[in-house]
Scaffold this motif. Structure first.
Motif, PDB file in Angstrom:
ATOM      1  N   LEU A  24       0.901  -1.191   0.160  1.00 45.32           N
ATOM      2  CA  LEU A  24       0.122  -0.079  -0.021  1.00 45.32           C
ATOM      3  C   LEU A  24       0.907   1.344  -0.195  1.00 45.32           C
ATOM      4  O   LEU A  24       0.350   2.288  -0.436  1.00 45.32           O
ATOM      5  N   THR A  25       2.078   1.147   0.122  1.00 45.26           N
ATOM      6  CA  THR A  25       3.294   2.168   0.219  1.00 45.26           C
ATOM      7  C   THR A  25       3.975   2.167  -0.742  1.00 45.26           C
ATOM      8  O   THR A  25       5.148   3.040  -0.825  1.00 45.26           O
ATOM      9  N   MET A  26       4.302   1.102  -1.597  1.00 50.36           N
ATOM     10  CA  MET A  26       5.457   1.043  -2.336  1.00 50.36           C
ATOM     11  C   MET A  26       4.983   1.539  -3.884  1.00 50.36           C
ATOM     12  O   MET A  26       3.793   1.491  -4.010  1.00 50.36           O
ATOM     13  N   ALA A  27       6.120   1.973  -4.633  1.00 46.33           N
ATOM     14  CA  ALA A  27       5.663   2.221  -6.007  1.00 46.33           C
ATOM     15  C   ALA A  27       4.995   1.123  -6.685  1.00 46.33           C
ATOM     16  O   ALA A  27       5.698   0.005  -6.429  1.00 46.33           O
ATOM     17  N   THR A  28       3.958   1.461  -7.422  1.00 53.21           N
ATOM     18  CA  THR A  28       3.391   0.418  -7.991  1.00 53.21           C
ATOM     19  C   THR A  28       3.338   0.473  -9.477  1.00 53.21           C
ATOM     20  O   THR A  28       3.500   1.554 -10.196  1.00 53.21           O
ATOM     21  N   LEU A  29       3.255  -1.076 -10.204  1.00 54.72           N
ATOM     22  CA  LEU A  29       3.601  -1.169 -11.593  1.00 54.72           C
ATOM     23  C   LEU A  29       2.114  -1.705 -12.054  1.00 54.72           C
ATOM     24  O   LEU A  29       2.120  -1.933 -13.519  1.00 54.72           O
ATOM     25  N   ARG A  30       1.167  -1.606 -11.201  1.00 51.97           N
ATOM     26  CA  ARG A  30      -0.216  -2.082 -11.758  1.00 51.97           C
ATOM     27  C   ARG A  30      -0.706  -1.423 -12.659  1.00 51.97           C
ATOM     28  O   ARG A  30      -1.515  -1.996 -13.891  1.00 51.97           O
ATOM     29  N   PRO A  31      -0.619  -0.207 -13.002  1.00 51.77           N
ATOM     30  CA  PRO A  31      -1.387   0.699 -14.047  1.00 51.77           C
ATOM     31  C   PRO A  31      -0.396   0.385 -15.382  1.00 51.77           C
ATOM     32  O   PRO A  31      -1.115   0.935 -16.503  1.00 51.77           O
ATOM     33  N   CYS A  32       0.687  -0.018 -15.569  1.00 57.49           N
ATOM     34  CA  CYS A  32       1.655   0.136 -16.483  1.00 57.49           C
ATOM     35  C   CYS A  32       0.887  -1.161 -17.558  1.00 57.49           C
ATOM     36  O   CYS A  32       0.547  -2.048 -17.376  1.00 57.49           O
ATOM     37  N   THR A  33       1.165  -0.340 -18.886  1.00 63.53           N
ATOM     38  CA  THR A  33       0.758  -1.184 -19.810  1.00 63.53           C
ATOM     39  C   THR A  33       1.782  -1.858 -21.045  1.00 63.53           C
ATOM     40  O   THR A  33       1.784  -2.266 -21.951  1.00 63.53           O
ATOM     41  N   SER A  71       1.823  -4.453 -23.729  1.00 63.76           N
ATOM     42  CA  SER A  71       1.746  -4.227 -25.292  1.00 63.76           C
ATOM     43  C   SER A  71       2.986  -5.189 -25.949  1.00 63.76           C
ATOM     44  O   SER A  71       2.653  -5.711 -26.743  1.00 63.76           O
ATOM     45  N   ASP A  72       3.976  -4.914 -25.064  1.00 63.96           N
ATOM     46  CA  ASP A  72       5.263  -5.558 -25.455  1.00 63.96           C
ATOM     47  C   ASP A  72       5.670  -6.903 -24.864  1.00 63.96           C
ATOM     48  O   ASP A  72       6.439  -7.574 -25.252  1.00 63.96           O
ATOM     49  N   ALA A  73       4.786  -7.258 -23.617  1.00 62.66           N
ATOM     50  CA  ALA A  73       4.911  -8.418 -23.164  1.00 62.66           C
ATOM     51  C   ALA A  73       6.300  -8.874 -22.727  1.00 62.66           C
ATOM     52  O   ALA A  73       6.650 -10.232 -23.028  1.00 62.66           O
ATOM     53  N   ARG A  74       7.273  -8.100 -21.934  1.00 59.43           N
ATOM     54  CA  ARG A  74       8.188  -8.447 -21.816  1.00 59.43           C
ATOM     55  C   ARG A  74       8.790  -7.441 -20.544  1.00 59.43           C
ATOM     56  O   ARG A  74       8.221  -6.550 -20.363  1.00 59.43           O
ATOM     57  N   TRP A  75       9.761  -8.061 -19.923  1.00 60.42           N
ATOM     58  CA  TRP A  75      10.530  -7.242 -18.711  1.00 60.42           C
ATOM     59  C   TRP A  75      11.311  -6.274 -19.520  1.00 60.42           C
ATOM     60  O   TRP A  75      11.965  -6.734 -20.401  1.00 60.42           O
ATOM     61  N   PRO A  76      11.553  -5.392 -18.596  1.00 63.21           N
ATOM     62  CA  PRO A  76      12.592  -4.321 -18.965  1.00 63.21           C
ATOM     63  C   PRO A  76      14.134  -5.278 -19.015  1.00 63.21           C
ATOM     64  O   PRO A  76      14.247  -6.277 -18.573  1.00 63.21           O
ATOM     65  N   THR A  77      15.082  -4.798 -19.861  1.00 66.76           N
ATOM     66  CA  THR A  77      16.249  -5.542 -20.128  1.00 66.76           C
ATOM     67  C   THR A  77      17.148  -5.048 -18.564  1.00 66.76           C
ATOM     68  O   THR A  77      16.814  -4.014 -18.301  1.00 66.76           O
ATOM     69  N   ARG A  78      18.100  -5.727 -18.448  1.00 63.99           N
ATOM     70  CA  ARG A  78      19.005  -5.273 -17.168  1.00 63.99           C
ATOM     71  C   ARG A  78      19.619  -4.012 -17.672  1.00 63.99           C
ATOM     72  O   ARG A  78      19.873  -3.219 -16.554  1.00 63.99           O
ATOM     73  N   ASP A 343      -5.385 -13.654 -15.092  1.00 62.74           N
ATOM     74  CA  ASP A 343      -4.489 -14.918 -15.817  1.00 62.74           C
ATOM     75  C   ASP A 343      -5.124 -15.272 -17.201  1.00 62.74           C
ATOM     76  O   ASP A 343      -4.775 -16.116 -17.681  1.00 62.74           O
ATOM     77  N   MET A 344      -5.933 -14.277 -17.485  1.00 66.84           N
ATOM     78  CA  MET A 344      -6.660 -14.496 -18.827  1.00 66.84           C
ATOM     79  C   MET A 344      -5.622 -14.781 -20.012  1.00 66.84           C
ATOM     80  O   MET A 344      -5.917 -15.802 -20.902  1.00 66.84           O
ATOM     81  N   GLU A 345      -4.813 -13.956 -19.986  1.00 65.84           N
ATOM     82  CA  GLU A 345      -3.770 -13.634 -21.094  1.00 65.84           C
ATOM     83  C   GLU A 345      -3.036 -15.015 -21.177  1.00 65.84           C
ATOM     84  O   GLU A 345      -2.989 -15.688 -22.094  1.00 65.84           O
ATOM     85  N   VAL A 346      -2.449 -15.456 -19.967  1.00 66.39           N
ATOM     86  CA  VAL A 346      -1.326 -16.623 -19.886  1.00 66.39           C
ATOM     87  C   VAL A 346      -2.048 -17.853 -19.944  1.00 66.39           C
ATOM     88  O   VAL A 346      -1.653 -18.736 -20.781  1.00 66.39           O
TER      89      VAL A 346
END
Length: 436
Positions: A24-33, A71-78, A343-346
């Motif tokens: 509840l206090t941490m930076a969130t990635l939930r809205p990211c697309t 939309s790009d379905a990948r993690w950021p690179t290192r 989990d619909m996508e996976v």
């Protein structure tokens, strides 16, 4: 959406109290697309730390990434994380808490070099040249996540209270914590004695530590805080493709066509015996149908006394042959239908041949399970938000509607229902949040 007054006195059967409070206090990635969105979150958090004059060894931490929906379905690179993190260690947690993506500095802080082998129970994902990408799965993920400084006692207390009040706000009067830390029981008991505990809590401890937890619980147990059992992980998760399946994924991890078990069959039985000897039950994380079958086999072999709880958590896929075994063996299916919304996508991409076996709730009821008793609902917060309406939506409609639990509000959802024959009525679904 807050539950209507008729939907109160609910039991949240699967959550992680301190992790939810921290989220509840941490930076969130939930809205990211997409990756660019995630990098902007990292950039903003790094700037916040710099503005607060935090030293360069202060970590950039963010959680909630659901890359299967990007939309790009990948993690950021290192390298992207190295550049965006402004010289700081960076670690991003997936929404299911079974994968992270980290930069080189964070991996180094965890003792992981480019040539490090996979740690036991974990995977360091590598590119075609054998170089780590920054993505780490299961035990490898937590090596890095736990290398960051842990919250101190004052913050832990704040996190606990924030989570408990959030559950109470949503209509819950009881919550089951499914991987309790050693400090959680004493902390909750002290809150209870001070009149600050808003709901009842049942704790499930790591199974390998169950003897010490049981011994120490004598000093802190109160009428509203108790140790209920042990917890074991039989497999991983769908989005990491580490959930243990009976049939291969469409696009499996290299060397792991059906995911991977976390423990051997002997260890599953050892966990049941350890909890039985402590006069406690056992809750087992098992997402794939292979893991569910392995746990049912273990419970059948050991067959602890009927008064000791046997629970299988998640049960996202169950083979048709295993459905009647739950009632026959006295095993509770503790499920989180809200996961379906995430989990619909996976599921559609990786298990198109097994969609009819996803969350077979109707089959479980028809085979003799009882809503609220041997068929329980929860959220796995903070993996998924704890709003009970999300599980009702998934159990009844079997897809996201305009109240999509993943935070997106789509007037015309693109998804067809998954296994619609397994739907429950709304009254049946709500009864799974209430003990009989």
């Amino acid at each position: 959406m807050t539950p209507a007054p008729s939907h109160t006195n609910l039991v949240e059967a699967h959550a992680h109290i301190l992790a939810h409070g921290r989220s509840l206090t941490m930076a969130t990635l939930r809205p990211c697309t997409c990756v660019a969105d995630a990098l902007e979150v990292i950039r903003a958090e790094a700037a916040r730390l710099s503005a607060a004059n935090e030293p360069l060894d202060a970590w950039v931490l963010a959680a909630g990434a659901r890359i299967s929906s990007w939309s790009d379905a990948r993690w950021p690179t290192r390298e992207e994380l190295d550049h965006t993190g402004a010289g700081r260690p960076v670690c991003l947690m997936s929404f299911d808490h079974h994968a992270v993506c980290s930069n080189a500095r964070a991996m180094l802080a965890a003792g992981l070099a480019d040539d490090s082998p996979n740690p036991e129970g974990g995977v360091i994902v590598r590119d075609a040249a054998g170089k780590p990408t920054g993505e780490l799965l299961e035990a490898a993920a937590y090596l890095v996540w736990h290398a960051a400084p842990a919250p101190g006692p004052s913050l832990i207390r704040q996190h606990a209270l924030a989570a408990l009040h959030d559950f109470a706000r949503l209509g819950f009067t009881e919550v089951h914590d499914m991987l309790a830390q050693p400090e959680l029981g004493p902390l909750l008991a002290s809150l209870d004695r001070a009149g600050e505990l808003p709901i009842t809590v049942r704790l499930y401890a790591p199974w390998r530590d169950i003897t010490s937890f049981a011994r120490e619980a004598n000093a802190w147990t109160t009428p509203r805080v108790s140790l209920a059992g042990g917890k074991i992980f039989a497999d991983g998760t769908l989005n990491s493709r580490t959930a243990w399946m009976l049939a291969p994924y469409a696009h499996p991890l290299h060397h792991f066509p059906t995911g991977r078990p976390v423990h051997t069959s002997a260890e599953l039985r050892e966990a049941i015996i350890a909890c039985r000897d402590a006069n406690l039950g056992l809750a087992a994380h098992a997402i794939g149908d292979g893991a569910v079958r392995a746990m049912l086999d273990a419970f059948e072999d050991i067959n602890p006394p009927a008064n000791l709880e046997r629970r299988i958590e998640h049960c996202e896929l169950i083979d048709d042959a295993d459905v009647p075994r739950f009632a026959k063996l006295g095993v509770t299916a503790s499920v989180q239908p809200c996961h379906l919304l995430y989990d619909m996508e996976v599921l559609s991409r990786e298990l198109p041949h097994r969609l009819d076996r996803v969350l077979p709730l109707r089959d479980l009821l028809n085979a003799g399970l009882t809503p609220g008793h041997t068929l329980r609902f929860g959220s796995d917060a903070p993996i998924v938000r704890p709003n009970p309406h999300d599980s009702i939506e998934a159990a009844v409609h079997r897809r996201p509607t305009t109240r999509a639990g993943n935070g997106r509000c789509e007037p015309h959802p693109p998804w067809s229902p998954i296994a619609p024959a397994q739907a429950l009525t709304e009254p049946e679904a709500w009864s799974c949040f209430r003990p009989t």
